[in-house]
Scaffold this motif. Structure first.
Motif, short mmCIF file in Angstrom:
data_model
loop_
_atom_site.label_atom_id
_atom_site.label_comp_id
_atom_site.label_asym_id
_atom_site.label_seq_id
_atom_site.Cartn_x
_atom_site.Cartn_y
_atom_site.Cartn_z
N ILE A 169 0.87 -1.13 -0.20
CA ILE A 169 0.00 -0.20 -0.05
C ILE A 169 0.80 1.20 -0.04
O ILE A 169 1.84 1.35 0.87
N LEU A 170 0.64 2.15 -0.87
CA LEU A 170 1.13 3.63 -0.69
C LEU A 170 0.06 4.70 -0.33
O LEU A 170 -0.88 4.67 -0.86
N ASP A 171 0.45 5.39 0.78
CA ASP A 171 -0.15 6.35 1.25
C ASP A 171 0.45 7.63 0.41
O ASP A 171 1.45 8.32 1.13
N TRP A 172 -0.05 8.19 -0.71
CA TRP A 172 0.32 9.25 -1.25
C TRP A 172 0.03 10.56 -0.65
O TRP A 172 -1.30 10.77 -0.68
N GLY A 173 0.82 11.32 0.02
CA GLY A 173 0.56 12.43 0.68
C GLY A 173 0.21 12.10 2.19
O GLY A 173 -0.74 12.61 2.71
N CYS A 174 1.28 11.09 2.73
CA CYS A 174 0.79 10.83 4.02
C CYS A 174 0.73 11.84 5.27
O CYS A 174 0.28 11.54 6.08
#
Length: 351
Positions: A169-174
């Motif tokens: 999973i990528l949290d873009w703008g974490c």
């Protein structure tokens, strides 16, 4: 009804509610919020749940509804209150149209921590404000963060895109990890990226396991192609110019694996009601042009190299869907489901 109020009403979803807050009452809590109904629903066609159990609710006046949704007839905008009889550390409150399938109820769920100030770790307020705006607190970070997490993950699960420890999973703008901290609970392999080096450093120091990386204002990133099963982005597209948005969508498509899912929030038609319904000229301009990033946002001015980069960006749903289709297959568009007024695009990379 004027031409303008008719126009605004045409942008409403069939159902919307927002949790305003909760307070202690006896041995439990009372939770209050605001409900706005489209013309196809009446107050008698909604129901409330606490932790999955149906509970009664009562109708109240709502200054918030009058302020934000002044153009909606009073019978279709009102406050709600319900009681949580016990005092759990964490509980979920759902209000939804009657008959909503159980699998879809989390789209209308808000999470509440009884004592959010004592949760460890909690970022400094300055870090939280760069994500959620001036005046945001640990309340916003923990309660709204978990609420949006529940909504993202429940929607992804309907596409069989979460639920395995093998999911990447990528949290873009974490930001400071308001969603990343919850993704970790699923056992997923989580990576977070952001343009804010100080929030990335906080995540790296406090959220384990997980990998967090500062990225440049414009892609490409160092992330390998075909890497992630799911990409989540909460309130990222709502701050980008057209040029930056197109470049980042291309990058997300590159690093998403074939068949992978991207869930990206954005300010669409409905956001105009929550932020600008009293500014007729702006609303009409966005609806005419399809895109507007003229308004500057200042939250991250002190931590990025270009103070003009970060914007308040609005798109019509029609423009957004056209843009997304140039990079992905559009699976679904859901109105007002995260970050109070933001729509969610459910996208997949074609194999």
């Amino acid at each position: 009804m004027s031409d303008y109020t008719t126009l605004l009403n045409s942008l409403l979803p069939n159902f919307f509610w927002f949790r305003d807050g909760h307070f202690q009452s006896g041995d439990g809590f009372r939770v209050r919020g605001t409900v706005v109904l489209g013309p196809k629903l009446s107050p008698g066609e909604i129901e409330a749940f606490v932790n999955g159990e149906r509970v009664p609710w009562r109708q109240l006046e709502s200054a918030y509804a009058e302020d934000k949704f002044w153009f909606v007839p009073e019978s279709r905008r009102f406050g709600v209150e319900l009681t949580v009889p016990a005092r759990p550390d964490l509980f979920n409150v759902t209000i939804c149209p009657t008959g909503t399938p159980e699998a879809e109820r989390d789209r209308f769920t808000f999470a509440q921590y009884a004592s959010w100030d004592s949760i460890d770790p909690t970022p400094p307020v300055a870090n939280i404000e760069r994500v959620s705006g001036k005046g945001a607190t640990a309340y916003n970070y923990h309660n709204n963060g978990r609420s949006d997490y529940l909504r993202f993950v429940s929607i992804a699960a309907q596409y069989s895109a979460v639920g395995s420890e093998h999911k990447r999973i990528l949290d873009w703008g974490c930001g400071c990890g308001r969603l990343s901290r919850h993704y970790q609970e699923s056992g997923a392999d989580i990576t977070g990226i952001d343009i804010d080096p100080y929030n990335v450093a906080w995540c790296s120091e406090n959220l384990h396991p997980g990998r967090f990386e500062t990225v440049d204002l414009m892609p490409p990133t160092s992330l390998p192609e075909d890497t992630f099963d799911v990409v989540f982005a909460n309130s990222v597209l709502s701050h980008l110019t057209a040029e930056a948005m197109d470049a980042w969508l291309h990058e997300i498509s590159r690093i998403l694996r074939p068949g992978g899912l991207a869930l990206l929030s954005y300010h669409g038609d409905f956001s105009l009601l929550g932020f600008a319904s009293r500014t007729e000229s702006f609303v009409r301009q966005v609806l005419h042009d399809g895109f507007n990033s003229q308004l500057k946002a200042n939250e991250v001015n002190d931590v990025i190299s270009d103070p003009e980069y970060y914007r308040h960006t609005f798109m019509t749903d029609e423009h957004a869907m056209s843009l997304f289709r140039s990079h992905f297959a559009v699976r679904e568009q859901i109105t007002g489901v995260v970050s109070r007024f933001q729509n969610l695009a459910v996208l997949s990379r074609e194999t």
